[in-house]
Design a protein around this motif. Structure first.
Motif, PDB file in Angstrom:
ATOM      1  N   ALA A 210       0.857  -1.184   0.000  1.00  0.00           N
ATOM      2  CA  ALA A 210       0.000   0.000   0.000  1.00  0.00           C
ATOM      3  C   ALA A 210       0.895   1.237   0.000  1.00  0.00           C
ATOM      4  O   ALA A 210       1.829   1.321   0.799  1.00  0.00           O
ATOM      5  N   VAL A 211       0.625   2.179  -0.891  1.00  0.00           N
ATOM      6  CA  VAL A 211       1.384   3.424  -0.974  1.00  0.00           C
ATOM      7  C   VAL A 211       0.476   4.550  -0.498  1.00  0.00           C
ATOM      8  O   VAL A 211      -0.517   4.883  -1.152  1.00  0.00           O
ATOM      9  N   VAL A 212       0.805   5.113   0.665  1.00  0.00           N
ATOM     10  CA  VAL A 212      -0.002   6.176   1.261  1.00  0.00           C
ATOM     11  C   VAL A 212       0.650   7.511   0.920  1.00  0.00           C
ATOM     12  O   VAL A 212       1.611   7.935   1.569  1.00  0.00           O
ATOM     13  N   LEU A 213       0.162   8.149  -0.134  1.00  0.00           N
ATOM     14  CA  LEU A 213       0.708   9.428  -0.574  1.00  0.00           C
ATOM     15  C   LEU A 213      -0.181  10.555  -0.068  1.00  0.00           C
ATOM     16  O   LEU A 213      -1.384  10.561  -0.318  1.00  0.00           O
ATOM     17  N   VAL A 214       0.426  11.487   0.673  1.00  0.00           N
ATOM     18  CA  VAL A 214      -0.318  12.645   1.173  1.00  0.00           C
ATOM     19  C   VAL A 214       0.413  13.910   0.746  1.00  0.00           C
ATOM     20  O   VAL A 214       1.559  14.143   1.135  1.00  0.00           O
ATOM     21  N   ASN A 215      -0.264  14.705  -0.068  1.00  0.00           N
ATOM     22  CA  ASN A 215       0.309  15.907  -0.662  1.00  0.00           C
ATOM     23  C   ASN A 215      -0.295  17.147  -0.012  1.00  0.00           C
ATOM     24  O   ASN A 215      -1.360  17.091   0.604  1.00  0.00           O
ATOM     25  N   LEU A 231      -4.345  15.623  -4.620  1.00  0.00           N
ATOM     26  CA  LEU A 231      -4.481  14.240  -5.108  1.00  0.00           C
ATOM     27  C   LEU A 231      -3.960  13.196  -4.127  1.00  0.00           C
ATOM     28  O   LEU A 231      -3.523  12.112  -4.520  1.00  0.00           O
ATOM     29  N   SER A 232      -3.994  13.491  -2.841  1.00  0.00           N
ATOM     30  CA  SER A 232      -3.617  12.492  -1.833  1.00  0.00           C
ATOM     31  C   SER A 232      -4.462  11.243  -2.030  1.00  0.00           C
ATOM     32  O   SER A 232      -5.660  11.329  -2.331  1.00  0.00           O
ATOM     33  N   GLN A 233      -3.848  10.080  -1.823  1.00  0.00           N
ATOM     34  CA  GLN A 233      -4.534   8.820  -2.112  1.00  0.00           C
ATOM     35  C   GLN A 233      -3.768   7.652  -1.511  1.00  0.00           C
ATOM     36  O   GLN A 233      -2.597   7.789  -1.130  1.00  0.00           O
ATOM     37  N   VAL A 234      -4.423   6.508  -1.443  1.00  0.00           N
ATOM     38  CA  VAL A 234      -3.757   5.262  -1.065  1.00  0.00           C
ATOM     39  C   VAL A 234      -3.799   4.340  -2.273  1.00  0.00           C
ATOM     40  O   VAL A 234      -4.877   3.938  -2.733  1.00  0.00           O
ATOM     41  N   GLY A 235      -2.629   4.029  -2.812  1.00  0.00           N
ATOM     42  CA  GLY A 235      -2.544   3.088  -3.921  1.00  0.00           C
ATOM     43  C   GLY A 235      -2.456   1.666  -3.396  1.00  0.00           C
ATOM     44  O   GLY A 235      -1.661   1.375  -2.506  1.00  0.00           O
ATOM     45  N   VAL A 236      -3.305   0.793  -3.932  1.00  0.00           N
ATOM     46  CA  VAL A 236      -3.378  -0.598  -3.475  1.00  0.00           C
ATOM     47  C   VAL A 236      -3.475  -1.506  -4.701  1.00  0.00           C
ATOM     48  O   VAL A 236      -4.229  -1.212  -5.632  1.00  0.00           O
ATOM     49  N   PRO A 237      -2.724  -2.614  -4.727  1.00  0.00           N
ATOM     50  CA  PRO A 237      -2.846  -3.532  -5.866  1.00  0.00           C
ATOM     51  C   PRO A 237      -4.256  -4.101  -5.962  1.00  0.00           C
ATOM     52  O   PRO A 237      -4.966  -4.216  -4.969  1.00  0.00           O
ATOM     53  N   LEU A 242      -7.403   4.606  -3.696  1.00  0.00           N
ATOM     54  CA  LEU A 242      -8.491   4.690  -2.727  1.00  0.00           C
ATOM     55  C   LEU A 242      -8.484   6.078  -2.076  1.00  0.00           C
ATOM     56  O   LEU A 242      -7.432   6.604  -1.728  1.00  0.00           O
ATOM     57  N   GLY A 243      -9.672   6.657  -1.897  1.00  0.00           N
ATOM     58  CA  GLY A 243      -9.820   7.888  -1.133  1.00  0.00           C
ATOM     59  C   GLY A 243      -9.184   9.111  -1.756  1.00  0.00           C
ATOM     60  O   GLY A 243      -8.873  10.069  -1.047  1.00  0.00           O
ATOM     61  N   ARG A 244      -8.988   9.104  -3.061  1.00  0.00           N
ATOM     62  CA  ARG A 244      -8.260  10.208  -3.702  1.00  0.00           C
ATOM     63  C   ARG A 244      -8.981  11.541  -3.501  1.00  0.00           C
ATOM     64  O   ARG A 244     -10.175  11.673  -3.760  1.00  0.00           O
ATOM     65  N   LEU A 245      -8.232  12.538  -3.039  1.00  0.00           N
ATOM     66  CA  LEU A 245      -8.757  13.887  -2.848  1.00  0.00           C
ATOM     67  C   LEU A 245      -8.571  14.717  -4.115  1.00  0.00           C
ATOM     68  O   LEU A 245      -7.843  14.322  -5.035  1.00  0.00           O
ATOM     69  N   GLY A 246      -9.202  15.882  -4.133  1.00  0.00           N
ATOM     70  CA  GLY A 246      -8.977  16.834  -5.215  1.00  0.00           C
ATOM     71  C   GLY A 246      -7.713  17.632  -4.962  1.00  0.00           C
ATOM     72  O   GLY A 246      -6.751  17.122  -4.398  1.00  0.00           O
ATOM     73  N   ARG A 247      -7.720  18.895  -5.313  1.00  0.00           N
ATOM     74  CA  ARG A 247      -6.496  19.685  -5.223  1.00  0.00           C
ATOM     75  C   ARG A 247      -6.516  20.704  -4.093  1.00  0.00           C
ATOM     76  O   ARG A 247      -5.540  21.432  -3.900  1.00  0.00           O
ATOM     77  N   THR A 248      -7.600  20.771  -3.333  1.00  0.00           N
ATOM     78  CA  THR A 248      -7.678  21.725  -2.238  1.00  0.00           C
ATOM     79  C   THR A 248      -7.588  21.017  -0.888  1.00  0.00           C
ATOM     80  O   THR A 248      -7.640  19.788  -0.801  1.00  0.00           O
TER      81      THR A 248
END
Length: 290
Positions: A210-215, A231-237, A242-248
């Motif tokens: 799982a890649v938990v990217l928080v921008n 675009l924070s999100q959790v990448g999962v195979p 999952l849970g991708r946010l917008g830009r604000t």
């Protein structure tokens, strides 16, 4: 049965050179996440100060980094939640280091990572961890690794971490839509969003993790016109983003089912093949030595 962890993606819009104000806002989001049953809250890179290294007060604004790290430790202990407080800029003599921490739910520091792959403009201001190996560590959520922002572009960093057993890789970032040249931006104004959305999911698939990217995000009043990528999100195979946010600015809570990672590894056998490859390399080195 594999556990399901609730992960809060806290996509802050940091006010430049305002660590006290930014901390209070982050703490408010984390308290809300804990009240919703989250096990882990992750913040963006540079969330205390923003990234304004040419401002005269930037270095001074980083001076209280230890104080804020201690505050996050106290908050984690109080709420019983694990926290990755984005990154914290620390001084080492005349040098600045960009550091990510994993704070366990008991307030103890389980892992520390100094950014290795610096984005080109950062190299005038920060010191890289250079040739130090990427290592995973044990947490209440299992084996975890830390990377930071531009590390996303280096698949070997992920490979090192999963070879060390990481199942979750947390990646605080400060990624803008305008991080490329005017020429690159003209090719595709949404190119950086394309980079993030594709690469996060690719890293999850190719590493069965799982890649938990928080921008960092932009101010809400600017909507999608902000230069912040978000675009924070959790990448999962198998499942993708999952849970991708917008830009604000905002927060997304993701249910991370660790059973999905088990299924992915049983299907793709990435870790199994890495172990076999490492064993073969080791055997070759032994035979060559004799």
């Amino acid at each position: 049965m594999a556990p399901i962890y609730k992960v809060a993606l806290v996509q802050l819009h940091p006010k430049p050179l305002s660590p006290a104000q930014n901390y209070e806002k982050a703490a408010s989001f984390i308290r809300d996440a804990a009240a919703k049953g989250c096990h882990l809250a992750v913040l963006p890179e540079y969330h205390l100060t923003s990234w304004v290294p040419d401002e005269p007060g930037f270095k001074d604004s980083c001076a209280d980094s230890v104080i804020y790290l201690n505050r996050y430790q106290t908050l984690a202990r109080e709420l019983g939640v694990c926290i990755v407080p984005g990154t914290i800029i620390e001084s080492d003599g005349d040098s600045l280091q960009n550091i990510a921490y994993f704070i366990s739910s008991n307030g103890e520091i389980a892992g520390r990572y100094q950014k290795k792959n610096l984005w080109h403009p950062e190299r005038r201001h920060l010191v890289s961890s250079a040739h130090e190996p990427h290592t995973a560590f044990d947490t209440p959520l299992g084996r975890v690794g830390l990377l930071i922002c531009w590390d996303l572009a280096f698949p070997e960093a992920f490979r090192e971490l999963i070879a060390d057993g990481a199942q979750i890789i947390c990646l605080p970032t400060f990624w803008s839509m305008h991080d490329v040249s005017d020429e690159g931006y003209a090719l595709n104004p949404d190119g950086e969003a394309l980079f993030l959305n594709n690469t996060v999911v690719a890293r999850a698939f190719e590493n069965t993790c799982a890649v938990v990217l928080v921008n960092a995000g932009g101010p809400p009043e600017k909507g999608e016109k902000t230069s912040f990528a978000g675009l924070s999100q959790v990448g999962v195979p198998h499942l993708g983003a999952l849970g991708r946010l917008g830009r604000t600015e905002g927060m997304s809570i993701v249910d991370l089912d660790m059973n999905v990672l088990r299924v992915a590894e049983e299907n793709y056998k990435v870790r199994e093949d890495i172990d076999t490859s490492l064993s073969s390399i080791g055997a070759g080195l032994v035979s060559n030595n004799y």
